[in-house]
Design a protein around this motif. Sequence first.
Motif, short mmCIF file in Angstrom:
data_model
loop_
_atom_site.label_atom_id
_atom_site.label_comp_id
_atom_site.label_asym_id
_atom_site.label_seq_id
_atom_site.Cartn_x
_atom_site.Cartn_y
_atom_site.Cartn_z
N ASN A 155 38.64 46.66 49.37
CA ASN A 155 38.18 45.88 48.22
C ASN A 155 38.11 44.39 48.56
O ASN A 155 38.85 43.57 48.04
CB ASN A 155 39.12 46.10 47.02
N LYS A 198 33.70 42.89 43.77
CA LYS A 198 34.87 42.88 44.64
C LYS A 198 35.71 41.62 44.45
O LYS A 198 36.95 41.66 44.52
CB LYS A 198 34.44 43.02 46.10
N ASN A 203 36.57 47.93 41.32
CA ASN A 203 36.19 48.96 42.28
C ASN A 203 34.68 49.16 42.31
O ASN A 203 34.02 49.18 41.26
CB ASN A 203 36.87 50.28 41.94
#
Length: 319
Positions: A155, A198, A203
């Motif tokens: 991420n 991000k 997500n």
Amino acid sequence: MIFFLYIVLVFLVLRFSVTLFNFVSNPKMGNYGRSFTDKVMIIIKVRQSEQEAEKLIASIKSQDYKNYEILIQSSDGPDVAENAKGAYFLFLEANTLIEKGFINSLIYRTSVFKLALLNIIPTPRTSGFIANCIYPLSDFVLLNLFPIRLVRLINHPAFAMANGACLFFDADIYRRYEWNHTFIDPGLAALEMLKSVKQEKLNADLLLGNKLIYQEEKELDIALLSRRLMLNFSNQPIIALGYLALVIAGPIVMAINLAPVFLLLPYGLIFLSRMMIAYLSVQPPFPNILYHPLQMISLTYLLLHSCWNRCITVLKSKK
């Protein structure tokens, strides 16, 4: 010269490793066989008129999913999703076609992994000599350079890649961050939008369309194709030119300077890479291998075309 050949070989091995990772991890959209009833707002992007979306609308109506509403939006017009009702927003380009189970699968994937954005790369439908020389290039460059599974697993904005043809949003999150004001056209700003997701520690996921969504290119738009390819190089001409030197010029220099026995490894890696990419992008493998030299010529032309236009733009802006 020897040093350059070593660099070419190392880069080839790295690209093969990325392709192998994509092949093993198999980042393709699946038909999960689940059913949902949440309302989905489908926003279709058209360039000129609604007639462009006739086939797409027909494919939507043949879906097994019924709780949806279709909105038509001009590519250069304001975002019509601001006041739209629904649990999810699905942005589609007009030249895409979806198969049964696609919308249910989008919702299932989004809910299981709690995604703010699910980006799907449509499978290209190519027919004709010119199309086969050009349209498979996007998948070739992407799957050779970027491990797609890392979009969801890591991420961080550095691990971001996107395609503007199909974007599926959790509507509540989309409204909360007011992305309709930040990104006027999510399709054109897909990569920036995924990076923004991000940065907000939300997500996101990127998958290949498999046999659930297709894209038909009706007109040969060199400028558009060049821009899409440049996204793989962060729109940096120097990176794109370096890629061409290693991927196009490298094997040619090898063929000139090395004995045939030493070409088995590099050319074998190229062959295996093309086979794996063909599997991932649902394309016939052997025609793509035969088209490979012509596709590399097309890739050179498209990237040089984009780099030249970018340089001209920069020079004009300095005057």
